[in-house]
Enzyme design. Structure first.
Site, PDB file in Angstrom:
ATOM      1  CG  HIS A   1       3.573 -13.763   3.177  1.00 35.78           C
ATOM      2  ND1 HIS A   1       3.026 -12.971   3.467  1.00 35.78           N
ATOM      3  CD2 HIS A   1       3.984 -13.190   1.760  1.00 35.78           C
ATOM      4  CE1 HIS A   1       3.137 -11.772   3.215  1.00 35.78           C
ATOM      5  NE2 HIS A   1       3.692 -11.950   2.248  1.00 35.78           N
TER       6      HIS A   1
ATOM      7  CG  ASP B   1       2.796  -8.286   0.539  1.00 37.29           C
ATOM      8  OD1 ASP B   1       2.818  -9.816   0.820  1.00 37.29           O
ATOM      9  OD2 ASP B   1       3.047  -7.680   0.172  1.00 37.29           O
TER      10      ASP B   1
ATOM     11  CD  GLU C   1       7.298 -12.192   2.122  1.00 32.71           C
ATOM     12  OE1 GLU C   1       8.208 -12.222   1.399  1.00 32.71           O
ATOM     13  OE2 GLU C   1       6.924 -11.410   3.034  1.00 32.71           O
ATOM     14  CD  GLU C   2       4.834  -8.692   3.963  1.00 34.21           C
ATOM     15  OE1 GLU C   2       6.087  -8.287   3.914  1.00 34.21           O
ATOM     16  OE2 GLU C   2       3.824  -8.768   3.183  1.00 34.21           O
TER      17      GLU C   2
ATOM     18  CG  ASP D   1       4.652 -12.906  -1.836  1.00 36.42           C
ATOM     19  OD1 ASP D   1       3.433 -12.161  -1.526  1.00 36.42           O
ATOM     20  OD2 ASP D   1       5.835 -12.876  -0.665  1.00 36.42           O
TER      21      ASP D   1
ATOM     22  CG  HIS E   1       4.772  -3.871   1.830  1.00 34.87           C
ATOM     23  ND1 HIS E   1       5.691  -3.454   2.270  1.00 34.87           N
ATOM     24  CD2 HIS E   1       3.988  -5.220   1.645  1.00 34.87           C
ATOM     25  CE1 HIS E   1       6.507  -5.052   1.960  1.00 34.87           C
ATOM     26  NE2 HIS E   1       5.171  -6.439   1.544  1.00 34.87           N
TER      27      HIS E   1
END
Lengths: 504, 504
Positions: free
Chosen positions: A292, A304, A338-339, A366, A437
């Site tokens: 993504h 990520d 995606e998140e 991912d 994140h």
């Protein structure tokens, strides 16, 4: 990756995966009875795989994945769904994919949420004055302009919160969730559900320990969602250190002041980014590789999922340059949003519902692009046997392991579990959730050699599956499989409705 | 610890130490020719050491160091020199030391600087908009209220900065120092001198890569100093990640805006905190164990140097409780204002100048209290031989290693190198500089068992040295030793004058 915290279904699948996945290592499963012809055909790709590996690890593409990724994240930084910056980065990618002469380069529209972080301050007033690092979780509401000041109640688990004495004590309080980290799949439920669970008992805000096995006073954001008929309260990440400190302070009066400003704007249009190498013989049949392109708004999303997105398209760029056209079409998709809850892939699934039967294998990276070890897969037995044969060819980069994860692989592509056979990148990602994140998700996490090897593995596996005389087997053994994914879609719709994802 | 960045002399000593120190491991040096009587006497302390170790690792003191330290840092948080909070924490310690019935508990006044951090924001405007994490270094001036906005020049070293083309380019710029981390002792010069070196070329601010081997977007503060006749410009730490990012951007125009507010207030009075077990036979003779009680204003100073300070006084508390009174006096000193440049120990050295000949051995722990491995020392050959015999008794906790560091040990006590024999805690501190001077210096870094073992080692070594029939040998082999430390004091005074420490 794995931004599925707000969907119980997928969390559950992940949990099952964690419990059931089984490292098979280099041994081909005893249950395999592939024909000697098929085995010979797979092994005949040896020289091709060597050519791919050499061109990437020693040849003209050496360092290419890292260089392109570095240029990309240095240019755009983080890429939050809904922002113009993400759209600019998609435009950049469309140009870049064309520059690499891939086929059918285009974007496909997706409606996405547009949530924005503003001012964030946390301050402990009692038992001693100190700043408290806070980071709003995705979709969190803010506080009033003047902030919230309240006493703190610390709980170790949902069970503890739901005990009557705690439950009553939570009213009017800021609830701190100081759970033990078990695994991401298990512990993420506190992040995804903490605010609404606390709000049920009248809490005014939720401070949720960052979901990580290691902290250097590190704040981790991620998705969370509210529920109908429960007040929406601010949902914030705090560090492991402060969660444990609050636990020690629990015997005292703890008072915290929070000021969090967030904005939830109108949904906007983003795009899944698509590029192909059209198949020479069965162009309508597709092997899909993906990652993504969007990220959270902290760090720069290099890990990520810059790494996963970039090995996916770069694998196709290498194959194209080497003149390797498979019988079937190879399609790279760089998912958007995606998140916020696999938004891009869900729209793709809807828009391409009638063509899913032509997608023979889906791949997604991912969970890191550290040194690759092999392939994790969710297929039937025969599919697993074929993959075990294929990864033998990756001995030159020591990436010959396989792991069967019947609960599903990948993040976006997990929606097709038990519908389309899938594979994800098995890699030495034991530190993945250290950086996940956070502001520490930067190019410094990325290693050029590991990216090269990951691209080589990705290109090799996708190419062979797309080129084999036999189409990848779609069976999932004991459970009946069907191209009709209406059951899954309904489950997703229920989940979406329950979690108000549409109202982000 | 090791807040000596602003003193070239000591940095140099550290460097020499790094180069010359030599792990001798469990072997007693071949050069040793201790008498069999002395060896037998040392070994006769075996049962006493076992008693100490058992009482701390299995008995009534188990977990005690951690518990006391946790209560302390949870109560006070960080303890910056000049603040009332540090003084309150010293009052608390004086009460605690009395509660543990130590002798001669008192504070000794020290004049200390009082610098305070205020608002700190960093923002990249070009080539892309992004927040840049910044953390003022100690003693840094602030920007004007409206901030500073300027182009960025990145250099990898002082040499590069001093090359004419760079030197001229630095004028009016914000200089980023993106040095390679070699070791703390070597690389810290960029932190301690970066601002003044950049200012010589007309720079308006210095952004200095955090001095650490590992980063999770982690900011490290620490001391730095200005020089006469060079403008004082803001000196800020940035993360390794951003330093490397700026390096990649160097080919482009980089513009950064900084707003830093700091205050330098009047010097105030702090205290070194002292407690003893008076010697039974030669009470005027002293073995000194120490750590520093002050900390930087980020994190809570649990590791730097809560651990070192607490194993020091707790070692005495244990010995007192066990009824172990040595022939000589055991003195714990918890230094103040170490971080601003060994201020507390310098005052101690001045105030006790006439008694230094009675201090037979000095110990300090300021490089972590992780699992102890043994003892690092700066003594003559005979002293080293005695220490090697003593640590053999620490086999029950696997802490029998010794390292000879002729360049000096400890931070505060390094001022007495080659004047008074000294030892510091050898421990498994390979991650020490990950957390050093950061928000991540919290109780989460501390391990109860490692603290227990550190306390046991500290108590055992100090007790034996204080109780042996032979006074610890003061010779330093080839270099003549003297109780007259006027040469060192002059060097320190020169250094202080050069760096304007007195004008902080």
């Amino acid at each position: 990756m794995v931004n599925m915290g707000n969907r119980l279904l997928i969390t559950l699948l992940l949990f099952i995966t964690a419990v059931t996945c089984d490292i098979i290592d280099n041994e081909v499963d005893d249950a395999c009875n592939l024909s000697s012809e098929l085995i010979a055909e797979i092994q005949s790709y040896g020289p091709t795989v060597e050519k791919i590996i050499n061109s990437i690890t020693n040849g003209k593409f050496k360092g290419g994945t890292y260089k392109e990724l570095s240029d990309f994240v240095d240019k755009f930084g983080s890429r939050l769904a809904g922002t113009q910056n993400l759209e600019d980065s998609i435009d950049y990618m469309l140009n870049l994919l064309q520059k690499y002469e891939l086929d059918n380069v285009h974007g496909e529209d997706v409606q996405v949420p547009h949530w924005l972080r503003g001012t964030e301050t946390g301050e402990m007033l009692e038992p001693r004055p100190a700043e408290v690092g806070v980071l709003a979780l995705g979709n969190s509401v803010g506080t009033p302009d003047e902030g919230i000041q309240a006493e703190v109640l610390v709980v170790r688990s949902f069970d503890e919160l739901d005990q009557r004495n705690f439950s009553e004590a939570a009213n009017g309080k800021i609830v701190v969730f100081n759970f033990d980290y078990v695994s991401y799949g298990v512990s993420v439920s506190y992040r995804s559900q903490g605010a609404r669970r606390a709000a049920r008992h009248g809490a005014v805000a939720a401070l949720i320990r960052s979901v990580t096995p290691f902290s250097m006073y590190t704040l981790h954001t991620g998705s969370q969602s509210y529920e109908a008929n429960t007040p929406r309260i601010p949902a914030l990440s705090i560090t492991v250190e402060d969660a444990r400190m609050f636990q020690r302070y629990q015997v005292k009066k703890i008072v915290v002041k929070l000021n969090i400003q967030t904005q939830t704007l109108e949904r906007t249009i983003s795009r899944n980014t698509v590029a192909e190498i059209t198949g020479s013989q069965d162009p309508e049949k597709v092997v899909l590789v993906s990652g993504h392109l969007d990220s959270w708004d902290v760090g720069v999303g290099a890990m990520d999922d810059g790494g996963g997105a970039f090995i996916s398209w770069y694998a196709l760029a290498v194959l194209k340059s080497l003149g390797l056209t498979a019988k079937r079409t190879l399609r790279a998709v760089l998912w958007t949003a995606e998140e916020e809850g696999l938004i891009g892939v869900q729209e793709y699934n809807r828009a391409h519902a009638n063509e899913l039967n032509n997608i023979t294998f889906v791949m997604e990276s991912d969970e890191g692009t550290f040194t690759p070890l092999g392939l994790e897969y969710s297929t039937g037995t025969r599919g697993g046997c074929i993959l075990q044969e294929i990864v033998k060819l990756l001995a030159p980069i020591n990436a010959t392991q396989t792991v069967s994860s019947p609960g599903g692989v990948g993040s976006d592509i997990s929606i097709w579990n038990r519908i389309i056979p899938g594979g994800s990148l098995l890699n030495a990602n034991d530190k993945y959730f250290w950086f996940h994140h956070t502001d520490a998700d930067t190019m410094d996490v990325m290693d050029p050699d590991a990216l090269d090897k990951s691209t080589a593995l990705w290109a090799s596996v996708a190419y062979i599956i797309a080129d084999l005389s036999e189409e990848f087997p779609r069976d999932f053994d004991t459970v009946a499989t069907s191209l009709d994914n209406s059951v899954l879609l309904k489950k997703l719709a229920d989940s979406v409705a329950a979690n108000k994802i549409k109202k982000l």
